[in-house]
Design an enzyme around this catalytic site. Structure first.
Site, PDB file in Angstrom:
ATOM      1  N   PRO A 291      -9.413  -8.082  -5.767  1.00  0.00           N
ATOM      2  CA  PRO A 291     -10.400  -8.698  -6.373  1.00  0.00           C
ATOM      3  C   PRO A 291     -11.890  -8.828  -5.062  1.00  0.00           C
ATOM      4  CG  PRO A 291      -8.588 -10.915  -6.335  1.00  0.00           C
ATOM      5  CD  PRO A 291      -8.584  -8.887  -5.826  1.00  0.00           C
ATOM      6  N   ASN A 292     -12.374  -8.924  -4.908  1.00  0.00           N
ATOM      7  CA  ASN A 292     -14.096  -9.458  -4.079  1.00  0.00           C
ATOM      8  C   ASN A 292     -14.074  -7.979  -3.225  1.00  0.00           C
ATOM      9  OD1 ASN A 292     -14.134 -11.496  -4.683  1.00  0.00           O
ATOM     10  ND2 ASN A 292     -12.393 -12.551  -4.174  1.00  0.00           N
TER      11      ASN A 292
ATOM     12  N   ARG B 210     -19.669  -9.048   2.043  1.00  0.00           N
ATOM     13  CA  ARG B 210     -18.579 -10.190   2.159  1.00  0.00           C
ATOM     14  C   ARG B 210     -18.355 -10.243   3.569  1.00  0.00           C
ATOM     15  NH1 ARG B 210     -12.461  -9.922   0.209  1.00  0.00           N
ATOM     16  NH2 ARG B 210     -12.171 -11.774   0.206  1.00  0.00           N
TER      17      ARG B 210
ATOM     18  N   TYR C 130     -15.426  -8.123   7.177  1.00  0.00           N
ATOM     19  CA  TYR C 130     -14.474  -7.069   6.827  1.00  0.00           C
ATOM     20  C   TYR C 130     -15.057  -5.365   6.639  1.00  0.00           C
ATOM     21  CZ  TYR C 130     -12.147 -11.068   3.466  1.00  0.00           C
ATOM     22  OH  TYR C 130     -10.224 -11.452   3.300  1.00  0.00           O
TER      23      TYR C 130
ATOM     24  N   ASN D  18      -4.524  -2.471  -1.879  1.00  0.00           N
ATOM     25  CA  ASN D  18      -4.853  -3.796  -1.207  1.00  0.00           C
ATOM     26  C   ASN D  18      -4.923  -4.348  -2.249  1.00  0.00           C
ATOM     27  OD1 ASN D  18      -6.486  -6.151  -0.008  1.00  0.00           O
ATOM     28  ND2 ASN D  18      -7.957  -4.289   1.215  1.00  0.00           N
TER      29      ASN D  18
ATOM     30  N   ALA E  12      -6.954 -11.614  -2.358  1.00  0.00           N
ATOM     31  CA  ALA E  12      -5.732 -12.685  -2.363  1.00  0.00           C
ATOM     32  C   ALA E  12      -5.273 -13.042  -3.349  1.00  0.00           C
ATOM     33  CB  ALA E  12      -7.163 -13.619  -2.306  1.00  0.00           C
TER      34      ALA E  12
ATOM     35  N   GLU F  53       1.080  -1.432   0.420  1.00  0.00           N
ATOM     36  CA  GLU F  53       0.144  -2.615   0.978  1.00  0.00           C
ATOM     37  C   GLU F  53      -0.518  -2.181   1.628  1.00  0.00           C
ATOM     38  OE1 GLU F  53       2.697  -6.380   1.583  1.00  0.00           O
ATOM     39  OE2 GLU F  53       0.535  -7.623   2.014  1.00  0.00           O
TER      40      GLU F  53
ATOM     41  N   HIS G  75      -5.193  -3.811   3.903  1.00  0.00           N
ATOM     42  CA  HIS G  75      -5.612  -5.028   4.456  1.00  0.00           C
ATOM     43  C   HIS G  75      -6.589  -4.599   5.633  1.00  0.00           C
ATOM     44  CE1 HIS G  75      -3.436  -8.127   1.934  1.00  0.00           C
ATOM     45  NE2 HIS G  75      -2.201  -7.015   2.298  1.00  0.00           N
TER      46      HIS G  75
ATOM     47  N   ARG H 272      -4.917 -14.714  10.855  1.00  0.00           N
ATOM     48  CA  ARG H 272      -5.781 -15.360  10.149  1.00  0.00           C
ATOM     49  C   ARG H 272      -4.794 -16.131   9.184  1.00  0.00           C
ATOM     50  NH1 ARG H 272      -9.151 -12.106   6.075  1.00  0.00           N
ATOM     51  NH2 ARG H 272     -10.267 -14.412   5.817  1.00  0.00           N
TER      52      ARG H 272
END
Ligand code: DQA
Length: 141
Positions: A9-10, A17, A22, A73, A76, A97, A99, A106
């Site tokens: 998502p996103n 964004r 990012y 990725n 969330a 995985e 990111h 964070r």
């Protein structure tokens, strides 16, 4: 060799964004550069904002040896989705995985990854280079 990149998502908004987190390049640019830099690999790409669609794609790609690996990725969902973790554990294809941001640096809620224990490894914090590093890792499996 085929590798599947899945974005959650996103991540379709990458470039627009929170560019300070990012980056300012779009995901189309990032995937195009990845394909350009890794011509020896066929890179398939899938993005969805829906948990179930990501799980369905993992199921489709995760058996039969079509893909050497999956770079995921999960956005969330990384921090919330036991269902995606279960899908990764269920399939035979290894999952890396990834990111864009360094999730360990964070907010505390992002420190926990439910998918990390069932992935082959994690690459985080290198911006779009995280994708390239995941592809390189899968090529060496
Ligand atoms: C992300 C990190 C997640 O915490 C966040 O929810 C995202 C993107 C990353 O690529 O840095 O959507 O997975």
């Amino acid at each position: 060799m085929k590798i599947l990149v899945i974005n959650g998502p996103n991540l379709n908004l990458t470039g627009r964004r929170q560019p300070e987190i990012y980056g300012s390049r779009t995901m189309d640019d990032i995937i195009a550069t990845l394909r350009h830099d890794c011509p020896e690999v066929t890179i398939d790409y899938f993005q969805s904002n829906c948990e179930g669609a990501i799980i369905d794609r993992l199921h489709e790609a995760g058996f039969g040896g079509e893909y050497a690996g999956i770079a995921l990725n999960a956005g969330a969902y990384t921090h919330t989705s036991l269902a995606i973790a279960d899908a990764i554990a269920a399939i035979g294809t290894p999952v890396v995985e990834i990111h864009l941001s360094n999730i360990a640096a964070r907010e505390e809620i992002r420190h926990r990854s439910l998918i990390a224990p069932v992935c082959r490894g994690t690459i985080a914090g290198f911006g779009e280079l995280s994708y390239r590093l995941a592809v390189e890792a899968i090529m060496k499996f």
